[in-house]
Design a protein around this motif. Structure first.
Motif, PDB file in Angstrom:
ATOM      1  N   THR A  24      49.416  32.468  52.101  1.00  0.00           N
ATOM      2  CA  THR A  24      48.162  32.688  51.380  1.00  0.00           C
ATOM      3  C   THR A  24      48.372  33.171  49.948  1.00  0.00           C
ATOM      4  O   THR A  24      47.521  32.950  49.084  1.00  0.00           O
ATOM      5  CB  THR A  24      47.302  33.724  52.156  1.00  0.00           C
TER       6      THR A  24
ATOM      7  N   PRO B  22      51.682  20.755  57.718  1.00  0.00           N
ATOM      8  CA  PRO B  22      50.449  21.119  57.013  1.00  0.00           C
ATOM      9  C   PRO B  22      50.661  22.233  55.972  1.00  0.00           C
ATOM     10  O   PRO B  22      50.040  22.215  54.910  1.00  0.00           O
ATOM     11  CB  PRO B  22      49.528  21.623  58.134  1.00  0.00           C
ATOM     12  N   VAL B  23      51.564  23.158  56.297  1.00  0.00           N
ATOM     13  CA  VAL B  23      51.841  24.258  55.357  1.00  0.00           C
ATOM     14  C   VAL B  23      52.545  23.704  54.129  1.00  0.00           C
ATOM     15  O   VAL B  23      52.228  24.036  52.977  1.00  0.00           O
ATOM     16  CB  VAL B  23      52.698  25.353  56.042  1.00  0.00           C
TER      17      VAL B  23
ATOM     18  N   ASP C 197      46.142  28.793  49.084  1.00  0.00           N
ATOM     19  CA  ASP C 197      45.110  29.814  49.277  1.00  0.00           C
ATOM     20  C   ASP C 197      43.887  29.083  49.815  1.00  0.00           C
ATOM     21  O   ASP C 197      43.247  28.309  49.109  1.00  0.00           O
ATOM     22  CB  ASP C 197      44.797  30.508  47.955  1.00  0.00           C
TER      23      ASP C 197
ATOM     24  N   ALA D  28      50.112  22.066  52.019  1.00  0.00           N
ATOM     25  CA  ALA D  28      49.264  23.033  51.308  1.00  0.00           C
ATOM     26  C   ALA D  28      49.946  23.518  50.030  1.00  0.00           C
ATOM     27  O   ALA D  28      49.304  23.653  48.982  1.00  0.00           O
ATOM     28  CB  ALA D  28      48.940  24.214  52.226  1.00  0.00           C
TER      29      ALA D  28
END
Lengths: 202, 468
Positions: free
Chosen positions: A112, A163-164, A174, A167
């Motif tokens: 995040t 997926p991370v 975030d 991202a």
């Protein structure tokens, strides 16, 4: 990081911190959670261990000054959910962490705030840590999208859930902006849950 | 094919699948405390966002609050600053706030259930890893970081990956002197502190069926110490009876409707699990930690392990832990002298915990060199204990009787270990430095075992005390 928040590559030197199950109390002692800002946490990362080791902690070792890649062992960041732990590391200059494994909340907190946490098998972590200890000036380069890590002549293929990885590469690590987009869908769930909408409506 | 409670609650609260591959999960109940929230409110303000559903967030003060009767302004300027910050944030957002003046203040994981806010089938989040506690009611409850506290305030949702589900079945019966704390410590000892990463733990079987809600909360509370962010027990009559009549629980006809919905969210008999573990209840002894994480644990009648038994980094972990704890490999853990005894924390500060500790302490006397303190989990627990005369029992035995808060579990308030003191503690973490002194040494155990250690001045098998 690029201007649009995309995190595709991390380059720099490394710092190994050895040990399994290094908890977030050790990364940032609770007394620093009394700060109402994250800004001041950097100098306090690993403070108690560093004091006890009297200058012998890797974070105090001049050979690792300026390192941006932290290399750790198993279950790093266990325990408390305090975001202060990755915030302290980030403000200390850490931009990526490579380890055998991470505690779940710590991993999420790192994602995040834009710190990729990549995993390698134990034997490769050991080899990477030894390599950095023997030649601290070794240039490390992480290709986040491919999970590829180069350390001098050595290369490693690290794991990062797809997926991370996506991202980071797309700049959407975030999640808040994505979460805000679902305005109507949020209301719909809110309105259909009986413990919020009211039991008589069932 | 049947579904688990995890599946059903997840489906009911999923807003959508996000581009990052995770679920956008609606959070039905958000709990806030003074320590992990100020930066979240600040981030919200910086982005010009407001609190989306102020009625779904509830706040209290627990982590940093003094428990020795101190009043505002607090001597610790940083603590005072945190209180000013949460009061300002509450005032600006209209979030309900249980401060001391309400008589309902306490540790966030004690007051949520106590007030009836925590209910089966909910999703619950809080900026605290022990939020897993609320799973005792059949809720899916997460510890989150401060940026996610921001996300919940702004959207009432978080981005989170659905965990796998491991059912841990403990059948049979616990021996006298063996408590919920011993069960969860035995589970962590067996599966390891990282064994639950990526999993939700569903606790099932005779032992959990027979437990009170207080006991189930103790078990679910420490799921995170086994690496599992979420742990739960399926809701049953015990849970419904606990909820009946609580301030925020449904009333009258609503309660009956709610009961049906709660029963429906329980795992189906033919649900499938990603993993299953079985443990015999009879095999569990009173547990004590000997090291620097909750997985470094043994039965009180066992011997401190020797690093020679294992290789590599694991050997180094044991050596490092023994070095910090100044314990001798091969020696019995029973008989280890203590300096401090702490009954409290979100793991073990509820009324039944205090009753068990008082039963052991009654008639005993804490030696002069041992500092013993009892810190109730909430103002309501304190009042209830005093009505039963537990405070008198503790005081007569030489314990200090304190106000509600987290206290010496993480020592953010003035309650701290000094130098390398050894603390028999009913809390949840024996990490280095956890109880406020970098050299401090923590031995985790049940409240009854803490009381036994306090009175004896050393680690003592509570079963022997009961028999004697």
């Amino acid at each position: 990081m690029t201007d649009d928040g995309r995190i595709t590559h991390v380059a720099g030197t490394g710092v190994p911190v050895r040990g399994n199950d290094i908890d977030t109390d050790r990364i940032i002692p609770a007394r620093y959670l009394r700060e109402i800002t994250f800004e001041t946490l950097g100098p306090h990362a690993f403070e108690d261990e560093r004091r006890q080791l009297n200058g012998k902690h890797p974070f105090d070792d001049a050979r690792f000054t300026g390192a941006s890649v932290l290399v750790v062992n198993r279950n790093f960041g266990s325990g408390s959910s305090r975001e202060h732990a990755p915030q302290a590391l980030m403000r200390r200059g850490i931009k990526a962490i490579v380890g055998e494994g991470f505690a779940e909340i710590f991993f999420g907190n790192c994602t995040t705030i834009g710190i990729p946490c990549l995993t390698l098998p134990a034997t490769q972590i050991e080899s990477l840590q030894s390599l950095i200890e023997e030649a601290p000036e070794t240039a490390l380069a992480i290709d986040v999208g491919r999970g590829a890590i180069t350390a001098g002549q050595a290369t490693y293929q690290a794991e990062l859930p797809a997926p991370v990885r996506e991202a980071f590469v797309s700049g959407e690590w975030d999640a808040l902006s994505s979460l805000l987009e679902s305005d109507d869908a949020i209301s719909a769930v809110h309105d259909r849950l009986p413990y919020i909408a009211g039991w008589s409506a069932r | 094919m049947g579904q688990t409670l995890l599946d059903k609650v997840w489906d009911a609260h999923t807003v959508r699948e996000l581009p990052n591959g995770q679920s956008q999960l609606f959070i039905g109940l958000h709990l806030v405390h003074e320590v992990t929230s100020p930066q979240a409110f600040q981030m919200l303000a910086e982005r010009g966002l407001s609190v989306r559903y102020p009625g779904l967030t509830f706040a209290t003060v627990d982590h940093i609050i003094p428990t020795d009767g101190s009043t505002r302004p607090y001597v610790d300027g940083m603590a005072e600053q945190m209180f000013v910050a949460i009061e300002r944030n509450i005032e600006q957002t209209g979030i309900p706030f249980f401060d001391r003046s309400t008589g309902r203040q306490g540790i966030v994981h004690v007051i949520g259930p106590e007030l009836g806010l925590t209910q089966p089938g909910m999703t619950i989040a809080c900026g605290d890893s022990h939020t897993s506690t609320h799973g005792a009611f059949g809720a899916i409850a997460f510890g989150i970081g401060t940026s996610q506290v921001r996300d919940v305030l702004a959207t009432q949702t978080i981005s989170v990956a659905k965990p796998q589900c491991r059912r841990i079945t403990v059948d049979g019966k616990l021996a006298d002197g063996v408590f919920a704390k011993d069960v969860i410590l035995a589970i962590i000892g067996r599966l390891g502190v990282q064994g639950g990463v990526g999993y939700a733990y569903e606790y099932a079987g005779d032992v959990f069926d027979a437990m009170s809600m207080d006991e189930r909360m103790t078990v679910c509370n420490m799921s995170i110490e086994g690496g599992a962010r979420v742990g739960y027990v399926n809701p049953d009559e015990t849970a419904y009876a606990y909820l009946q009549g609580r301030e925020y629980a449904p009333k009258g006809d609503d309660f009956d409707s709610a009961r049906h919905w709660w029963s429906d969210v329980a795992s189906d008999a033919d649900a499938t699990y990603d993993d299953q573990v079985d443990i015999a209840g009879e095999s569990i002894a009173p547990m004590v930690t000997w090291g620097v994480n909750p997985g470094q644990v043994l039965g009180v009648d066992e011997l401190i392990p020797s690093p020679e038994a294992v290789e590599g980094l694991e050997r180094r972990s044991i050596e490092d832990a023994l070095d910090h704890m100044k314990l001798t490999p091969g020696a019995p853990i029973a008989g280890t002298p203590i300096d401090v005894a702490f009954v409290g924390s979100c793991t073990n500060s509820r009324i039944s915990d205090l009753r068990e500790a008082a039963r052991v302490a009654e008639g005993g006397r804490v030696p002069a060199h041992v500092k013993a303190l009892v810190v109730p989990g909430s103002q309501q627990v304190k009042t209830e204990a005093e009505a039963e005369g537990l405070d008198d029992i503790f005081r007569a035995a030489g314990f200090e009787w304190r106000d509600a808060g987290c206290s010496m579990c993480l020592a953010m308030n003035p309650d701290k270990l000094v130098n390398d003191q050894v603390c028999a503690s009913s809390s949840n973490r024996n990490f280095k430095g956890r109880q406020g002194s970098p050299l401090g040494r923590t031995l985790l155990m049940s409240p009854a075992m803490v009381a036994a250690a306090a009175v004896a001045g050393e680690v003592t098998d509570v079963r022997a005390l009961a028999a004697g």
